[in-house]
Design a protein around this motif. Structure first.
Motif, short mmCIF file in Angstrom:
data_model
loop_
_atom_site.label_atom_id
_atom_site.label_comp_id
_atom_site.label_asym_id
_atom_site.label_seq_id
_atom_site.Cartn_x
_atom_site.Cartn_y
_atom_site.Cartn_z
N PHE A 47 -8.57 0.53 4.61
CA PHE A 47 -8.26 1.17 3.05
C PHE A 47 -9.42 1.69 2.15
N LEU A 80 -5.29 10.10 -1.59
CA LEU A 80 -5.20 9.23 -0.40
C LEU A 80 -4.54 10.02 0.83
N PHE A 87 -6.87 5.69 4.37
CA PHE A 87 -5.97 4.71 3.64
C PHE A 87 -4.51 4.93 4.30
N THR A 112 0.72 -1.22 -0.21
CA THR A 112 0.16 -0.14 0.00
C THR A 112 1.00 1.28 -0.12
N HIS A 143 -2.33 1.92 6.43
CA HIS A 143 -1.20 1.63 5.84
C HIS A 143 0.03 1.87 6.93
#
Lengths: 273, 625
Positions: B516, B454, B459, B441, B463
């Motif tokens: 995500f 993002l 997200f 990611t 990550h």
């Protein structure tokens, strides 16, 4: 050698399956935006293409490592109750494997840096050049704790409000927009000592850019879809950088409308304000 | 409590000095220190709005409390008085009380660090549970005002980063195992090390109590210029982190010099265990970057108290952000390098196979260390100039190459091994899976056009939780199960160990994979209230998060049970070759009866491979040799 062949075969099969699934996922949305969503502007499309490409790159890498973990757990497992003995074949190095690993990882990283990153950035940078944005709609965006203020100098609108008196952003579809991002406008009081960073984000447009105290930044983009907050909540202006207690509520509605509807709205706003 | 200097002759070592438990005395002295210095500040720099406690007074008072605390816990008896010629009092060497006192034994200090990290993990974990409870509803429920929630986020992040992620495997496992693994009897600076652990509770209490001074809403990063106009509690965020980073800095200096100067005979750089390499590279990162963040925080604090206008419109609004991430990204590798090292420590032992491409595995750690200072501004793609985007995305992509070397070594070792699927093995493999998702990611976030969407969404939160919990916490658990027989001479239940591992693995992925999707759906960070369409997904994420919390609870209870009551095992149950397994479990006070001599590699297995360790004196004495 047998294990290697089996593993290689499984890797190819599962990678193909994975790519097939990824492609189906990407094509799942009606407009082909897949899992990325924010594609209602020219800049969002660049990001979405990058995202999709990276999904395809990531699948074989993911399959390789995960398959290796599962394969080792099954194929190289020592049976319970078995006497603890050293593995019969002790390979401490393999120049072909190590060399190709290093080479491939360098190549993949250079590749994804060049495309989609550098190639995408080239499009983003080009989209920011004034000569590529003829006849733009200028929107002065003022970010302050905790409010977005939009004014349209070409239309004599100092602060665009909806019927309930909330700040609202109207944009015509397919016309370049020049957002002038700053934290000060001449129509409101301003305290330099407590001004903070905000993030100008429209999730549906797939782009955000921060508003820095004391700086004026320009963001060009072109909305490409008719959307509104009422019909798609991702079409909203949202502050994306923590800016104090009011941060969650620092949002504004967005309407992307046809050119004629925008002209009518602007006329009504200008006479109303 | 002060005893007169004995007249003439050898000074008899006094049995006990402290008439009451040192922790209580430390609290009292800290209180006195605070009141004295805060009163001085109120007298020298009176404030019209607050006659007793001013912003300046709360800072100087804190330093008074810090000095009082360190003197009370043992600094006075074991450091200050011996410097003036008084004899050093005895240090308790047995019983549970020694863990709540000043110690110089690196094993006691290591366990003190582990205990502090675990306790803080529980506190910060409970805060995370409260945050997830809030996010089950799109409107405020538990936290009535956004600043309550933002303050909880800030405390959760600060505690997890500076007390758990960077401490558990370095101050904890590093202090305990590095001297054992390199064949040393003690660390280089045991006295400083004994005091450094006691900075941790100071830091934890300071950060957790900071809202009493005024709520702050910046999150763990303390972004300026918001920080300058935020609540005064931020002062105690700076000071708490100052205490915690100072503690880590002392650990880094102590362990680096121990590895440099205290290795036993035959422990060449090519034979140094992987975990020691990991701790060495992490400690170098700490020595380089912790002073940098401390300087930045001192600037932030002065900016807030004076105010200096360093980081607002009159100064450089982005200056703090650059300085913060200059440390902040190496910090990520400070967290994860010990985890990468642990993988390659455990897998050869469990697979009965020589470590594959050992030089590459070590070089991977070293190059991650070198590159980690060149990627920081990728946290600021939405703030920076266009011209900065290409170089920072370039180095960000490139750092995945040396990180991949850890995978290269594990995968090469797994191939054709005879893998024992024990709980530590399982946890290492799970950690590899999680960290892989964290890394892949990262590929998306390093891509600038995608990052502009993002950035600052869930997200990103997904990550970094994949890299930190998935990479570091899973490896920490693997190490705890692996070394449990060493700590206590007892072992765990394979059934409960595996159940616990599988439980946290499933719950962890169920929680953070959702992050995500939430991020792509437009869920931004630092919000206690969000648009209604995101509620159903947040609801199920929270349910998974509670299961994850319960899973960690199961593992902690199981490890504590095994430690105290688990079945006894023989020495070296895994058949490992590294030096920590060549002494009794738990190890004696000075680690080894006789210092071992290293004559071969710890990671070479196979037929007719001679033992890498020799005890020349004992082997000479043994009959028949």
């Amino acid at each position: 050698m047998g294990s290697l062949l089996v593993f290689g075969l499984l890797w190819v099969v599962f990678s193909l399956l994975g790519e097939w699934g990824a492609t189906a996922w990407i094509n799942s949305a009606p407009d082909g935006t897949g899992p990325y969503f924010g594609t209602a502007s020219n800049l969002g499309v660049v990001g979405a293409h990058a995202f999709d490409f990276l999904v395809w790159v990531a699948v074989p890498i993911f399959v390789f490592v995960v398959l290796m973990i599962i394969y080792a757990m099954i194929r190289f497992r020592s049976k319970p109750g078995e006497k603890m003995t050293d593995a019969p074949r002790q390979t401490r190095n393999n120049k072909v494997f190590v060399g190709s690993w290093i080479l491939i990882s360098i190549v993949i990283n250079l590749l994804v840096w060049l495309h989609p990153n550098a190639s995408g950035l080239e499009q983003v940078f080009a989209a920011q050049l004034p000569k590529n944005n003829p006849n733009p709609l200028v929107v002065d965006v003022t970010a302050r704790q905790w409010e977005w203020i939009f004014s349209y100098p070409q239309y004599n609108i100092t602060q665009s409000l909806n019927a309930s008196g909330q700040d609202t952003l109207y944009l015509p579809v397919n016309r370049p927009v020049k957002f002038v991002l700053r934290s000060y406008d001449p129509f409101h009081t301003y305290d330099t000592a407590i001004d903070v960073i905000h993030g100008f984000w429209i999730p549906a447009f797939g782009v955000k850019y921060d508003v820095i105290p004391g700086e004026t930044r320009i963001l060009y983009l072109t909305p490409t879809e008719l959307i509104s907050t009422e019909q798609n909540p991702m079409a909203r202006v949202q502050c994306s950088e923590v800016c104090g207690p009011g941060h969650p509520y620092m949002e504004a509605n967005l309407h992307v409308v046809t050119g004629s509807a925008f002209a009518a709205w602007a006329k009504q706003q200008a006479s109303g304000s | 409590m002060a005893q007169p200097l004995p007249k003439g002759g050898a000074a008899p070592v006094p049995k006990r000095v402290a008439p009451w438990p040192p922790v209580l005395r430390a609290f009292l002295w800290a209180g006195i220190g605070f009141v004295v210095l805060a009163a001085m500040a109120a007298w020298l720099d009176p404030s019209p709005v607050s006659p007793y406690l001013t912003a300046v007074g709360s800072v100087t008072g804190w330093f008074g409390a810090l000095i009082g605390w360190l003197l009370g816990i043992g600094g006075y008896d074991y450091v200050v008085r011996p410097m003036m010629g008084y004899p050093t009092p005895r240090i308790r060497t047995s019983g549970w009380r020694r863990y709540f006192e000043y110690a110089v034994d690196h094993k006691v200090i290591g366990l003190q660090y582990l205990g502090a990290s675990t306790g803080t993990f529980l506190i910060a974990g409970l805060i995370a549970m409260a945050m997830r409870f809030q996010l089950m509803n799109y409107r405020p429920t538990l936290f009535h005002y956004p600043q309550d929630y933002l303050n909880a986020v800030g405390i959760h992040g600060t505690l997890m980063m500076f007390t758990v992620a960077t401490v558990a495997m370095v101050g904890g496992l590093g202090n305990y195992f590095v001297p054992l693994m390199i064949g040393a009897r003690e660390t280089m600076f045991p006295k400083a090390s004994g005091l450094s652990i006691w900075l941790v509770p100071v830091g934890v209490l300071t950060v957790s109590m900071s809202p009493l001074l005024g709520q702050w809403s910046t999150g763990w990063r303390g972004y300026e210029p918001l920080a300058a106009s935020d609540g005064s509690g931020l002062l105690y965020y700076y000071l708490g982190v100052f205490a915690l980073t100072t503690s880590s800095l002392i650990v880094a200096i102590n362990l680096t010099s121990t590895i440099l100067f205290k290795r036993t005979k035959g422990m060449t750089w090519n034979r140094l265990p992987l975990f020691a390499w990991g701790i060495l590279t992490v400690s170098l990162l700490n020595i380089i970057w912790l002073p940098e963040i401390q300087t930045t925080f001192i600037l932030g604090m002065m900016d807030k108290v004076m105010p200096l206008n360093l980081f607002n419109v009159f100064g450089q609004p982005l200056g703090y952000e650059y300085l913060f991430w200059l440390f902040g990204h190496p910090e990520v590798y400070i967290v994860v390098i010990p985890a990468l090292a642990i993988w390659n420590e455990i897998i050869p032992v469990m697979g009965r196979k020589s470590l594959f491409a050992r030089p590459i595995a070590v070089l991977g750690l070293v190059f991650v260390m070198l590159l980690s200072g060149m990627v920081w501004a990728h946290h600021m793609f939405t703030m920076m100039r266009f011209s900065e985007m290409l170089p920072f995305s370039f180095f960000t992509e490139m750092i995945s190459i040396p990180t991949g070397f850890a995978y290269l070594a594990v995968i090469g070792t797994l191939w054709n091994s005879r893998l024992r699927l024990t709980t530590p093995t399982l946890l290492v493999l799970m950690s590899m899976f999680n960290f892989l998702i964290g890394g892949l990611t990262g590929l998306f976030l390093a891509d600038v056009p995608a990052n502009l969407q993002l950035h600052n969404t869930f997200f990103v939160v997904g990550h970094f939780h994949f890299t930190i919990i998935g990479g570091m916490v899973f490896s920490w658990m693997a190490a705890m199960y692996y070394w449990l027989p060493k700590f206590s001479g007892r072992t765990y239940s394979e059934f409960w160990g595996k159940l616990g591992a599988i439980w946290v693995f499933i719950a962890f992925n169920a929680t953070f994979l959702n992050f995500f999707i939430l991020g792509l759906h437009g869920m931004n960070r630092w919000v206690s209230a969000y648009p209604k369409y995101l509620q159903p997904e947040n609801f199920w994420t929270s349910i998974a998060a509670y299961l994850l919390g319960a899973g960690f609870g199961i593992n902690i209870i199981h490890i504590v049970w095994a430690w105290v009551k688990g079945p006894k095992v023989k020495e070296n149950p895994w058949g490992a070759k590294t030096l920590e397994w060549q002494t009794t479990s738990p190890p004696p006070a000075k680690n080894f009866e006789e210092l071992p001599v290293v004559v071969g590699s710890f990671y070479t297995y196979g037929k007719d491979v001679p033992d890498p360790v020799m005890f020349p004196v004992a082997q000479e004495r043994a009959p028949g040799s």
